[in-house]
Design a protein around this motif. Structure first.
Motif, PDB file in Angstrom:
ATOM      1  N   PRO A 143       0.826  -1.212   0.000  1.00 65.02           N
ATOM      2  CA  PRO A 143       0.000   0.000   0.000  1.00 65.02           C
ATOM      3  C   PRO A 143       0.859   1.260   0.000  1.00 65.02           C
ATOM      4  CG  PRO A 143       0.128  -0.858   2.206  1.00 65.02           C
ATOM      5  CD  PRO A 143       0.901  -1.817   1.327  1.00 65.02           C
ATOM      6  N   PHE A 144       0.290   2.322  -0.508  1.00 68.91           N
ATOM      7  CA  PHE A 144       0.923   3.628  -0.497  1.00 68.91           C
ATOM      8  C   PHE A 144       0.028   4.571   0.298  1.00 68.91           C
ATOM      9  CE2 PHE A 144       2.126   1.657  -4.536  1.00 68.91           C
ATOM     10  CZ  PHE A 144       3.502   1.629  -4.365  1.00 68.91           C
ATOM     11  N   SER A 145       0.646   5.519   0.952  1.00 71.87           N
ATOM     12  CA  SER A 145      -0.139   6.553   1.608  1.00 71.87           C
ATOM     13  C   SER A 145       0.178   7.859   0.917  1.00 71.87           C
ATOM     14  CB  SER A 145       0.177   6.620   3.103  1.00 71.87           C
ATOM     15  OG  SER A 145       1.543   6.912   3.299  1.00 71.87           O
ATOM     16  N   GLY A 166       0.574  15.573  -6.078  1.00 71.85           N
ATOM     17  CA  GLY A 166       0.025  16.332  -4.956  1.00 71.85           C
ATOM     18  C   GLY A 166       0.617  15.908  -3.619  1.00 71.85           C
ATOM     19  N   SER A 167       0.915  14.619  -3.489  1.00 75.97           N
ATOM     20  CA  SER A 167       1.524  14.133  -2.252  1.00 75.97           C
ATOM     21  C   SER A 167       2.913  14.738  -2.061  1.00 75.97           C
ATOM     22  CB  SER A 167       1.597  12.606  -2.266  1.00 75.97           C
ATOM     23  OG  SER A 167       0.294  12.057  -2.293  1.00 75.97           O
ATOM     24  N   ALA A 168       3.675  14.831  -3.142  1.00 77.79           N
ATOM     25  CA  ALA A 168       5.002  15.455  -3.059  1.00 77.79           C
ATOM     26  C   ALA A 168       4.882  16.947  -2.749  1.00 77.79           C
ATOM     27  CB  ALA A 168       5.774  15.230  -4.360  1.00 77.79           C
ATOM     28  N   THR A 207       8.490   8.427   3.011  1.00 74.59           N
ATOM     29  CA  THR A 207       8.674   6.980   2.859  1.00 74.59           C
ATOM     30  C   THR A 207       7.783   6.434   1.757  1.00 74.59           C
ATOM     31  OG1 THR A 207       9.302   6.781   5.169  1.00 74.59           O
ATOM     32  CG2 THR A 207       8.557   4.767   4.070  1.00 74.59           C
ATOM     33  N   SER A 208       6.529   6.860   1.714  1.00 77.07           N
ATOM     34  CA  SER A 208       5.603   6.397   0.687  1.00 77.07           C
ATOM     35  C   SER A 208       6.036   6.862  -0.700  1.00 77.07           C
ATOM     36  CB  SER A 208       4.182   6.880   0.980  1.00 77.07           C
ATOM     37  OG  SER A 208       3.287   6.374   0.021  1.00 77.07           O
ATOM     38  N   LEU A 209       6.479   8.104  -0.809  1.00 75.68           N
ATOM     39  CA  LEU A 209       6.919   8.621  -2.111  1.00 75.68           C
ATOM     40  C   LEU A 209       8.163   7.892  -2.608  1.00 75.68           C
ATOM     41  CD1 LEU A 209       6.284  12.427  -1.641  1.00 75.68           C
ATOM     42  CD2 LEU A 209       5.080  10.878  -3.197  1.00 75.68           C
ATOM     43  N   LEU A 210       9.074   7.564  -1.699  1.00 74.17           N
ATOM     44  CA  LEU A 210      10.255   6.792  -2.104  1.00 74.17           C
ATOM     45  C   LEU A 210       9.856   5.402  -2.589  1.00 74.17           C
ATOM     46  CD1 LEU A 210      12.780   7.752   0.710  1.00 74.17           C
ATOM     47  CD2 LEU A 210      12.895   8.389  -1.716  1.00 74.17           C
ATOM     48  N   THR A 218       9.499   2.503 -10.560  1.00 76.69           N
ATOM     49  CA  THR A 218       9.934   2.859 -11.916  1.00 76.69           C
ATOM     50  C   THR A 218      11.163   3.770 -11.819  1.00 76.69           C
ATOM     51  OG1 THR A 218       8.283   4.635 -11.855  1.00 76.69           O
ATOM     52  CG2 THR A 218       7.661   2.620 -13.010  1.00 76.69           C
ATOM     53  N   PRO A 219      12.279   3.255 -11.309  1.00 76.06           N
ATOM     54  CA  PRO A 219      13.429   4.103 -10.990  1.00 76.06           C
ATOM     55  C   PRO A 219      14.069   4.816 -12.178  1.00 76.06           C
ATOM     56  CG  PRO A 219      14.041   1.798 -10.837  1.00 76.06           C
ATOM     57  CD  PRO A 219      12.549   1.853 -11.044  1.00 76.06           C
ATOM     58  N   THR A 220      13.959   4.269 -13.369  1.00 81.01           N
ATOM     59  CA  THR A 220      14.604   4.922 -14.515  1.00 81.01           C
ATOM     60  C   THR A 220      13.652   5.789 -15.325  1.00 81.01           C
ATOM     61  OG1 THR A 220      14.212   3.006 -15.934  1.00 81.01           O
ATOM     62  CG2 THR A 220      16.312   3.077 -14.726  1.00 81.01           C
ATOM     63  N   ALA A 221      12.370   5.768 -14.976  1.00 77.44           N
ATOM     64  CA  ALA A 221      11.397   6.527 -15.750  1.00 77.44           C
ATOM     65  C   ALA A 221      10.721   7.634 -14.958  1.00 77.44           C
ATOM     66  CB  ALA A 221      10.325   5.580 -16.298  1.00 77.44           C
ATOM     67  N   GLY A 222      10.951   7.686 -13.665  1.00 79.29           N
ATOM     68  CA  GLY A 222      10.281   8.664 -12.816  1.00 79.29           C
ATOM     69  C   GLY A 222       9.092   8.041 -12.109  1.00 79.29           C
ATOM     70  N   PRO A 223       8.599   8.702 -11.052  1.00 78.31           N
ATOM     71  CA  PRO A 223       7.514   8.122 -10.262  1.00 78.31           C
ATOM     72  C   PRO A 223       6.199   8.059 -11.032  1.00 78.31           C
ATOM     73  CG  PRO A 223       8.008  10.324  -9.494  1.00 78.31           C
ATOM     74  CD  PRO A 223       9.036   9.983 -10.523  1.00 78.31           C
TER      75      PRO A 223
END
Length: 101
Positions: A8-10, A28-30, A48-51, A57-62
């Motif tokens: 899950p993500f918050s 919006g979360s960022a 933590t959730s954003l990381l 997708t580390p090479t393409a962006g979040p």
């Protein structure tokens, strides 16, 4: 088709109210990380959730969101694909100690 990212993500939803899209909105979360820092509040849980979502997708962006939602009542679409806007805000949020000394 319906897609979703493993979580899950918050984070924050883009809208509130009856019938609002039920989606975690990365951009919006960022942005809220910066708001937390400006208000002197901790953003640790949100960081933590954003990381975690960025690591998918580390090479393409979040990803834009944690699931695909099309909501005509709010004229909104959210997708599980990399988003330049989300990436830019995640970078700005990561720099928050220097943005709000």
């Amino acid at each position: 088709n319906t897609y979703a990212a493993a979580g899950p993500f918050s984070g924050f939803k883009p809208f509130i109210g009856t019938g609002a899209p039920d989606v975690m909105w990365t951009e919006g979360s960022a942005e809220m990380v910066l708001a937390d820092q400006a208000a002197g509040q901790s953003s640790t849980a949100l960081d933590t959730s954003l990381l975690a979502i960025a690591a998918l997708t580390p090479t393409a962006g979040p990803l834009m969101a944690d699931r695909t939602v099309t909501n005509t009542a709010y004229s909104a679409e959210f997708h599980v694909w990399p988003s330049a806007a989300a990436g830019a805000w995640v970078i700005l949020a990561a720099a928050h100690p220097t943005l709000f000394p």
